[in-house]
Design a protein around this motif. Structure first.
Motif, PDB file in Angstrom:
ATOM      1  N   ILE A  50       0.874  -0.983  -0.051  1.00  0.00           N
ATOM      2  CA  ILE A  50      -0.020  -0.057   0.008  1.00  0.00           C
ATOM      3  C   ILE A  50       0.787   1.325  -0.004  1.00  0.00           C
ATOM      4  N   MET A  51       1.877   1.390   0.982  1.00  0.00           N
ATOM      5  CA  MET A  51       2.799   2.716   0.861  1.00  0.00           C
ATOM      6  C   MET A  51       3.521   2.724  -0.181  1.00  0.00           C
ATOM      7  N   ILE A  52       3.916   1.818  -1.204  1.00  0.00           N
ATOM      8  CA  ILE A  52       4.709   1.791  -2.328  1.00  0.00           C
ATOM      9  C   ILE A  52       3.896   2.390  -3.417  1.00  0.00           C
ATOM     10  N   SER A  53       2.429   1.878  -3.446  1.00  0.00           N
ATOM     11  CA  SER A  53       1.483   2.396  -4.458  1.00  0.00           C
ATOM     12  C   SER A  53       1.077   3.825  -4.190  1.00  0.00           C
ATOM     13  N   GLU A  54       1.055   4.198  -2.973  1.00  0.00           N
ATOM     14  CA  GLU A  54       0.228   5.655  -2.669  1.00  0.00           C
ATOM     15  C   GLU A  54       1.320   6.670  -2.798  1.00  0.00           C
ATOM     16  N   ARG A  55       2.700   6.042  -2.553  1.00  0.00           N
ATOM     17  CA  ARG A  55       4.026   7.100  -2.807  1.00  0.00           C
ATOM     18  C   ARG A  55       3.992   7.276  -4.276  1.00  0.00           C
ATOM     19  N   GLN A  56       3.689   6.271  -5.212  1.00  0.00           N
ATOM     20  CA  GLN A  56       3.762   6.348  -6.737  1.00  0.00           C
ATOM     21  C   GLN A  56       2.599   7.268  -7.099  1.00  0.00           C
ATOM     22  N   THR A  57       1.490   7.073  -6.406  1.00  0.00           N
ATOM     23  CA  THR A  57       0.334   8.167  -6.755  1.00  0.00           C
ATOM     24  C   THR A  57       0.810   9.576  -6.357  1.00  0.00           C
ATOM     25  N   LEU A  58       1.426   9.648  -5.370  1.00  0.00           N
ATOM     26  CA  LEU A  58       1.974  10.935  -4.794  1.00  0.00           C
ATOM     27  C   LEU A  58       2.707  11.601  -5.779  1.00  0.00           C
ATOM     28  N   GLU A  59       3.543  10.882  -6.552  1.00  0.00           N
ATOM     29  CA  GLU A  59       4.683  11.452  -7.343  1.00  0.00           C
ATOM     30  C   GLU A  59       3.701  11.697  -8.564  1.00  0.00           C
ATOM     31  N   SER A  60       2.846  11.271  -8.829  1.00  0.00           N
ATOM     32  CA  SER A  60       1.877  11.348 -10.004  1.00  0.00           C
ATOM     33  C   SER A  60       1.153  12.720  -9.963  1.00  0.00           C
ATOM     34  N   ALA A  61       0.777  12.721  -8.634  1.00  0.00           N
ATOM     35  CA  ALA A  61      -0.136  14.210  -8.211  1.00  0.00           C
ATOM     36  C   ALA A  61       0.828  15.340  -8.305  1.00  0.00           C
ATOM     37  N   ARG A  62       2.022  15.151  -7.848  1.00  0.00           N
ATOM     38  CA  ARG A  62       2.981  16.138  -7.747  1.00  0.00           C
ATOM     39  C   ARG A  62       3.272  16.514  -9.291  1.00  0.00           C
ATOM     40  N   ALA A  63       3.421  15.751 -10.030  1.00  0.00           N
ATOM     41  CA  ALA A  63       3.837  15.814 -11.402  1.00  0.00           C
ATOM     42  C   ALA A  63       2.690  16.587 -12.220  1.00  0.00           C
ATOM     43  N   THR A  64       1.619  16.241 -11.694  1.00  0.00           N
ATOM     44  CA  THR A  64       0.293  16.870 -12.364  1.00  0.00           C
ATOM     45  C   THR A  64       0.121  18.446 -11.859  1.00  0.00           C
ATOM     46  N   MET A  65       0.398  18.552 -10.477  1.00  0.00           N
ATOM     47  CA  MET A  65       0.595  19.967 -10.091  1.00  0.00           C
ATOM     48  C   MET A  65       1.529  20.716 -10.951  1.00  0.00           C
ATOM     49  N   ALA A  66       2.711  20.180 -11.097  1.00  0.00           N
ATOM     50  CA  ALA A  66       3.607  20.921 -11.897  1.00  0.00           C
ATOM     51  C   ALA A  66       3.370  21.132 -13.220  1.00  0.00           C
ATOM     52  N   ALA A  67       2.700  20.237 -13.959  1.00  0.00           N
ATOM     53  CA  ALA A  67       1.974  20.256 -15.213  1.00  0.00           C
ATOM     54  C   ALA A  67       0.778  21.647 -15.158  1.00  0.00           C
ATOM     55  N   ALA A  68       0.159  21.662 -14.340  1.00  0.00           N
ATOM     56  CA  ALA A  68      -1.111  22.724 -13.955  1.00  0.00           C
ATOM     57  C   ALA A  68      -0.250  24.034 -13.931  1.00  0.00           C
ATOM     58  N   GLU A  69       0.851  24.313 -13.233  1.00  0.00           N
ATOM     59  CA  GLU A  69       1.697  25.372 -12.944  1.00  0.00           C
ATOM     60  C   GLU A  69       2.083  25.849 -14.414  1.00  0.00           C
ATOM     61  N   ARG A  70       2.476  25.046 -15.165  1.00  0.00           N
ATOM     62  CA  ARG A  70       3.108  25.437 -16.531  1.00  0.00           C
ATOM     63  C   ARG A  70       1.992  26.029 -17.256  1.00  0.00           C
ATOM     64  N   TYR A  71       0.796  25.312 -17.392  1.00  0.00           N
ATOM     65  CA  TYR A  71      -0.185  25.863 -18.188  1.00  0.00           C
ATOM     66  C   TYR A  71      -0.970  27.280 -17.538  1.00  0.00           C
ATOM     67  N   GLY A  72      -0.620  27.223 -16.001  1.00  0.00           N
ATOM     68  CA  GLY A  72      -1.143  28.429 -15.739  1.00  0.00           C
ATOM     69  C   GLY A  72      -2.204  27.974 -14.803  1.00  0.00           C
ATOM     70  N   LEU A  73      -2.380  28.502 -13.555  1.00  0.00           N
ATOM     71  CA  LEU A  73      -3.401  28.057 -12.466  1.00  0.00           C
ATOM     72  C   LEU A  73      -4.796  28.739 -13.096  1.00  0.00           C
ATOM     73  N   ASP A  74      -4.694  29.876 -13.652  1.00  0.00           N
ATOM     74  CA  ASP A  74      -5.916  30.613 -13.987  1.00  0.00           C
ATOM     75  C   ASP A  74      -6.368  29.976 -15.361  1.00  0.00           C
ATOM     76  N   SER A  75      -5.867  29.229 -16.172  1.00  0.00           N
ATOM     77  CA  SER A  75      -6.200  28.745 -17.496  1.00  0.00           C
ATOM     78  C   SER A  75      -7.154  27.438 -16.992  1.00  0.00           C
ATOM     79  N   PRO A  76      -8.248  27.141 -17.898  1.00  0.00           N
ATOM     80  CA  PRO A  76      -9.001  26.118 -17.746  1.00  0.00           C
ATOM     81  C   PRO A  76      -8.192  24.739 -17.645  1.00  0.00           C
ATOM     82  N   VAL A  77      -7.196  24.627 -18.555  1.00  0.00           N
ATOM     83  CA  VAL A  77      -6.366  23.270 -18.314  1.00  0.00           C
ATOM     84  C   VAL A  77      -5.633  23.173 -16.764  1.00  0.00           C
TER      85      VAL A  77
END
Length: 219
Positions: free
Chosen positions: A162-189
């Motif tokens: 469970i811990m390994i799976s959730e750490r992988q999900t956390l990494e995905s979440a942080r990568a997704t947030m980084a992508a959101a910031e690149r697109y701009g947090l005020d943009s629809p994407v």
């Protein structure tokens, strides 16, 4: 073997595929496919529905009387556990290795023992145990006297998985947030990605906290 597997065997026979090719497509040993077809009418008389019902009847005849009327025979119960693991995304041979370790007396097997018990190649066992090691379902110990690895499933296996799976999900979440910031947090994407990232992060942290809190139940 499921009804769907037997339908695929019948389809393979209709397409004049070899037993080896049918086995490869189902991720099963060729010997299993050969035995399945031979005991259920042969290549020209194989009928998947009849084969499935006949197998269920054989399992009922060979199993000891259950303590309750609603308790399935052990063989069927074990097959159902395997099928659930496969449906959840675990490769079939990997699920068989994991299942065999779970049901072993001390939760320990060598690669040679697993290959012999499951009637699969050492290469297949190697792939399966590497997957289970990466996901935290098992751990590896070294036998210094006989210079061989021993694969162990212990009480903490589910916690580590469970811990390994959730750490992988956390990494995905942080990568997704980084992508959101690149697109701009005020943009629809950017807003869409940020919401997904926040949700995944919160859920993963909750699961990790719960896994740690209830870990004592495994001991």
């Amino acid at each position: 073997m499921t009804q769907q597997d037997r339908e695929r065997i019948a389809s393979g026979l209709a397409d004049k595929l070899s037993y080896g090719e049918i086995a490869r497509r189902l991720d099963r040993p060729t010997s299993t496919i050969t035995r399945e077809i031979a005991r259920n009418g042969g290549p020209t008389g194989y009928r998947p529905q009849h084969a499935h019902q006949a197998t269920l009847q054989r399992a009922r005849r060979s199993a000891p009387a259950p303590p309750r009327a609603d308790t399935p025979p052990d063989g069927l119960m074990e097959e159902e556990l395997l099928e659930r693991a496969v449906r959840a995304g675990m490769p079939r041979i990997t699920a068989r290795v994991h299942h065999d370790l779970m049901l072993s007396e001390d939760g320990r097997r060598t690669a040679a023992e697993l290959a012999h018990r499951l009637k699969v190649s050492p290469a297949s066992i190697s792939v399966a145990v590497n997957f289970l090691l990466q996901q935290g379902f098992i751990r590896r110990e070294r036998d210094p006297r006989r210079r061989r690895d021993i694969y162990v499933i212990d009480d903490d296996a589910w916690y580590h998985a469970i811990m390994i799976s959730e750490r992988q999900t956390l990494e995905s979440a942080r990568a997704t947030m980084a992508a959101a910031e690149r697109y701009g947090l005020d943009s629809p994407v950017g807003r869409r990605l940020a919401k997904a990232a926040t949700y995944l992060e919160r859920v993963s942290l909750d699961i990790m906290d719960s896994a740690g809190r209830w870990r004592t139940l495994l001991r």
